[in-house]
Design a protein around this motif. Sequence first.
Motif, PDB file in Angstrom:
ATOM      1  N   VAL A  87      36.001  42.150  37.467  1.00  0.00           N
ATOM      2  CA  VAL A  87      35.330  41.940  36.189  1.00  0.00           C
ATOM      3  C   VAL A  87      34.989  40.467  35.987  1.00  0.00           C
ATOM      4  O   VAL A  87      35.836  39.593  36.171  1.00  0.00           O
ATOM      5  CB  VAL A  87      36.223  42.396  35.006  1.00  0.00           C
ATOM      6  CG1 VAL A  87      35.504  42.172  33.676  1.00  0.00           C
ATOM      7  CG2 VAL A  87      36.615  43.866  35.137  1.00  0.00           C
ATOM      8  N   LEU A  88      33.734  40.204  35.611  1.00  0.00           N
ATOM      9  CA  LEU A  88      33.302  38.847  35.304  1.00  0.00           C
ATOM     10  C   LEU A  88      32.907  38.792  33.837  1.00  0.00           C
ATOM     11  O   LEU A  88      32.038  39.549  33.394  1.00  0.00           O
ATOM     12  CB  LEU A  88      32.108  38.496  36.205  1.00  0.00           C
ATOM     13  CG  LEU A  88      31.452  37.127  36.113  1.00  0.00           C
ATOM     14  CD1 LEU A  88      30.318  37.082  35.119  1.00  0.00           C
ATOM     15  CD2 LEU A  88      32.418  35.986  35.866  1.00  0.00           C
ATOM     16  N   GLY A  89      33.540  37.913  33.096  1.00  0.00           N
ATOM     17  CA  GLY A  89      33.227  37.804  31.674  1.00  0.00           C
ATOM     18  C   GLY A  89      32.642  36.462  31.308  1.00  0.00           C
ATOM     19  O   GLY A  89      32.962  35.438  31.915  1.00  0.00           O
ATOM     20  N   ILE A  90      31.760  36.459  30.316  1.00  0.00           N
ATOM     21  CA  ILE A  90      31.292  35.198  29.728  1.00  0.00           C
ATOM     22  C   ILE A  90      31.774  35.189  28.285  1.00  0.00           C
ATOM     23  O   ILE A  90      31.470  36.106  27.508  1.00  0.00           O
ATOM     24  CB  ILE A  90      29.758  35.055  29.823  1.00  0.00           C
ATOM     25  CG1 ILE A  90      29.339  35.121  31.299  1.00  0.00           C
ATOM     26  CG2 ILE A  90      29.315  33.735  29.184  1.00  0.00           C
ATOM     27  CD1 ILE A  90      27.859  34.887  31.539  1.00  0.00           C
ATOM     28  N   ALA A  91      32.573  34.174  27.973  1.00  0.00           N
ATOM     29  CA  ALA A  91      33.277  34.185  26.691  1.00  0.00           C
ATOM     30  C   ALA A  91      33.261  32.818  26.010  1.00  0.00           C
ATOM     31  O   ALA A  91      33.972  32.599  25.045  1.00  0.00           O
ATOM     32  CB  ALA A  91      34.724  34.633  26.901  1.00  0.00           C
ATOM     33  N   SER A 122      31.632  38.291  25.375  1.00  0.00           N
ATOM     34  CA  SER A 122      32.180  38.370  24.028  1.00  0.00           C
ATOM     35  C   SER A 122      31.322  37.513  23.107  1.00  0.00           C
ATOM     36  O   SER A 122      30.707  36.537  23.543  1.00  0.00           O
ATOM     37  CB  SER A 122      33.634  37.923  24.006  1.00  0.00           C
ATOM     38  OG  SER A 122      33.727  36.613  24.470  1.00  0.00           O
ATOM     39  N   THR A 123      31.248  37.897  21.861  1.00  0.00           N
ATOM     40  CA  THR A 123      30.333  37.224  20.940  1.00  0.00           C
ATOM     41  C   THR A 123      30.830  37.342  19.501  1.00  0.00           C
ATOM     42  O   THR A 123      31.589  38.262  19.176  1.00  0.00           O
ATOM     43  CB  THR A 123      28.912  37.831  21.052  1.00  0.00           C
ATOM     44  OG1 THR A 123      28.049  37.206  20.089  1.00  0.00           O
ATOM     45  CG2 THR A 123      28.906  39.336  20.801  1.00  0.00           C
ATOM     46  N   THR A 146      33.948  39.562  17.879  1.00  0.00           N
ATOM     47  CA  THR A 146      34.990  39.079  16.979  1.00  0.00           C
ATOM     48  C   THR A 146      34.552  39.342  15.548  1.00  0.00           C
ATOM     49  O   THR A 146      33.543  38.811  15.087  1.00  0.00           O
ATOM     50  CB  THR A 146      35.258  37.581  17.193  1.00  0.00           C
ATOM     51  OG1 THR A 146      35.670  37.404  18.545  1.00  0.00           O
ATOM     52  CG2 THR A 146      36.371  37.091  16.275  1.00  0.00           C
ATOM     53  N   ILE A 147      35.287  40.213  14.876  1.00  0.00           N
ATOM     54  CA  ILE A 147      34.941  40.606  13.498  1.00  0.00           C
ATOM     55  C   ILE A 147      36.165  40.356  12.616  1.00  0.00           C
ATOM     56  O   ILE A 147      37.194  41.006  12.775  1.00  0.00           O
ATOM     57  CB  ILE A 147      34.506  42.092  13.449  1.00  0.00           C
ATOM     58  CG1 ILE A 147      33.273  42.311  14.355  1.00  0.00           C
ATOM     59  CG2 ILE A 147      34.232  42.517  11.997  1.00  0.00           C
ATOM     60  CD1 ILE A 147      32.744  43.735  14.373  1.00  0.00           C
TER      61      ILE A 147
END
Length: 299
Positions: A87-91, A122-123, A146-147
């Motif tokens: 898994v590659l994430g941009i956060a 993620s945003t 993120t809420i």
Amino acid sequence: GAGENDLPQEIWDKVKNHPCYSEEAHHHYARMHVAVAPACNIQCNYCNRKYDCANESRPGVVSEKLTPEQASKKVLAVASTIPQMTVLGIAGPGDPLANPEKTFKTFELIAATAPDIKLCLSTNGLALPEHVDTIAKFNVDHVTITINMVDPDVGAQIYPWIYYNHKRIYGREAAEILTQHQMRGLEMLTERGILCKVNSVMIPGINDKHLVEVNRAVKSRGAFLHNIMPLISSPEHGTVFGLNGQRGPTAQELKALQDSCEGEMNMMRHCRQCRADAVGLLGEDRSAEFTTDKIMAME
Ligand code: SF4
Ligand code: SF4
């Protein structure tokens, strides 16, 4: 409470092999984050821009910023060294969708060279509706939003401003736009079958009681997991709530809130709040092995 097996089959199939979502899988599969997204389009009262975004990362550590080309090179180097890399994430360190060219260029390069690697981002959700089609086009496996509120009066205490439509918008009006975009973005993603996790930062006295309502709102819009994280409060994290700083929740307060949400949906309790350039199995950080210097020397 609800266990992972209460999920619909097609969601469970995706979740069970995912290091961040399955307690089981996180011992066997590795993930990494690449820090290609420096800018942000909102201001959270708990953020100071020196550190990684709290969207998906532990504040207080500064990650090395990469270009999309450096990032994709790094992913290939890591994947050839750590066979469990899935898994590659941009956060971060800012908001990935406030840096859409960099974020999507990185996805494009990785999809072309390592198509088996699952992509995630993620945003804060402000720019989500306008990018949902591109996210779907790149086959992004899952998105974390993120809420922290669904009530603009609560939001006005968390977000002093947003930057939207080329202007800065303040206070309640800003929080109203943010919550509308978060809810619409969440609905648009789940309609397209993209897995959505919601992160919330628990801020005592500000949104602690309100997060039960957030839990209901995100569940009804198809989020499959809700991850409530404690505010990390200390002078060096730059938390600017109040004059004397805002305290974080105690472990007991956090658990009581998680318990009052459980039964509503799957709660995530093993998130390690990894840094924006984390590498390796969950709970393990091998980022020091893969600095830009070392990767560029791997030619
Ligand atoms: Fe997984 Fe949480 Fe780390 Fe993201 S921050 S990679 S969701 S454990
Ligand atoms: Fe900071 Fe992330 Fe909030 Fe942007 S979204 S202000 S980077 S915590």
